[in-house]
Write a protein that holds these residues in place. Structure first.
Motif: not given
Length: 255
Positions: A62, A133, A135-140, A143, A158-159
């Motif tokens: 995103k 970050e 973008c949730r997908a990138t951050a996950s 991590q 993630i925010e």
């Protein structure tokens, strides 16, 4: 074309080490920027990058802010992001050296991406790193990658940046690295919101200051701010310091 013409102007404007008369900036360039020592931590950086460049996982990214110049689709292979959109290995090593040179204890990163900058900060174990970050997908993904690399002192939040910065930051920050949302409005907004958490020896690093004409406008406005005493244009990055004992100066330095 904008980047090409900008770099030509930057090249002819930049100065060499002997043209720097500030002791603080001279030492920073000579002892940190131009440090040729091969630190053992570089191997950890190399291994982290190697794992990314061999990863075939696809992320649904995103975008926030001005978007990507490289990718047309939001479905992106990790290996492709690592090769084409992440910071270079050279810059990654420099972030590690900056952390070591200034002995950062608290670092805030806006824009985690795949964590190449994050791990460079986190290899100094006394440095607590918070990376934000949107973008949730990138951050996950990142991590997990940082955890596998043993970076227990790096926390990925993630925010969206704006949401994070609207909350109170309790501690003063030694280093703030901003890599995301490359627009004039957002960059100036982040800078202004983060001024209350800087101290005399803090450093702020802005990525992609030649991304566009409006990013150049933002950089020039930041460099001219009354609280900024040293502004260093390295083309890829704009670095500012707030040392009150320092005479206000701006430098253009080729790394």
């Amino acid at each position: 074309m904008y980047l090409i013409f900008s770099y030509i102007k930057f090249f002819f404007k930049s100065i060499k080490l002997h043209g720097v008369h500030s002791p603080f900036v001279y030492d920073l360039i000579n002892q940190c920027f131009k440090d040729k020592e091969s630190y053992p931590e570089y191997k950890s950086l190399e291994n982290y990058t190697k794992n990314l460049t061999h990863c075939k996982e696809i992320l649904l990214v995103k975008e926030f802010g001005s978007g990507s110049r490289v990718f047309r689709s939001n479905k992106r292979k990790v290996s492709a992001i690592a090769r084409h959109a992440a910071i270079s290995n050279k810059r990654q090593q420099l972030l590690f050296r900056l952390t070591r040179f200034f002995n950062f204890q608290n670092t805030l990163e806006l824009g985690t991406s795949l964590g190449k900058a994050t791990i460079a900060f986190a290899l100094s174990k006394n440095n607590h790193v918070i990376s934000v970050e949107g973008c949730r997908a990138t951050a996950s993904f990142t991590q997990k990658a940082l955890k596998q690399a043993g970076c227990s002192n790096a926390e990925v939040i993630i925010e969206p940046f704006e949401s994070f910065l609207n909350n109170k930051i309790d501690n003063l920050i030694d280093c703030i690295y901003i890599d995301g949302n490359h627009t004039y409005k957002d960059t100036i907004n982040y800078f202004q919101k983060l001024l209350p958490v800087i101290h005399n020896n803090s450093l702020m690093i802005f990525d992609d200051i030649y991304w566009s004409a409006e990013m150049q406008r933002a950089w020039k406005e930041i460099a001219a701010h009354p609280k900024v005493t040293v502004a260093i244009d390295t083309f890829q990055w704009g670095i500012v310091s707030f040392r009150k004992e320092q005479k206000k100066e701006t430098f253009t330095i080729r790394l």
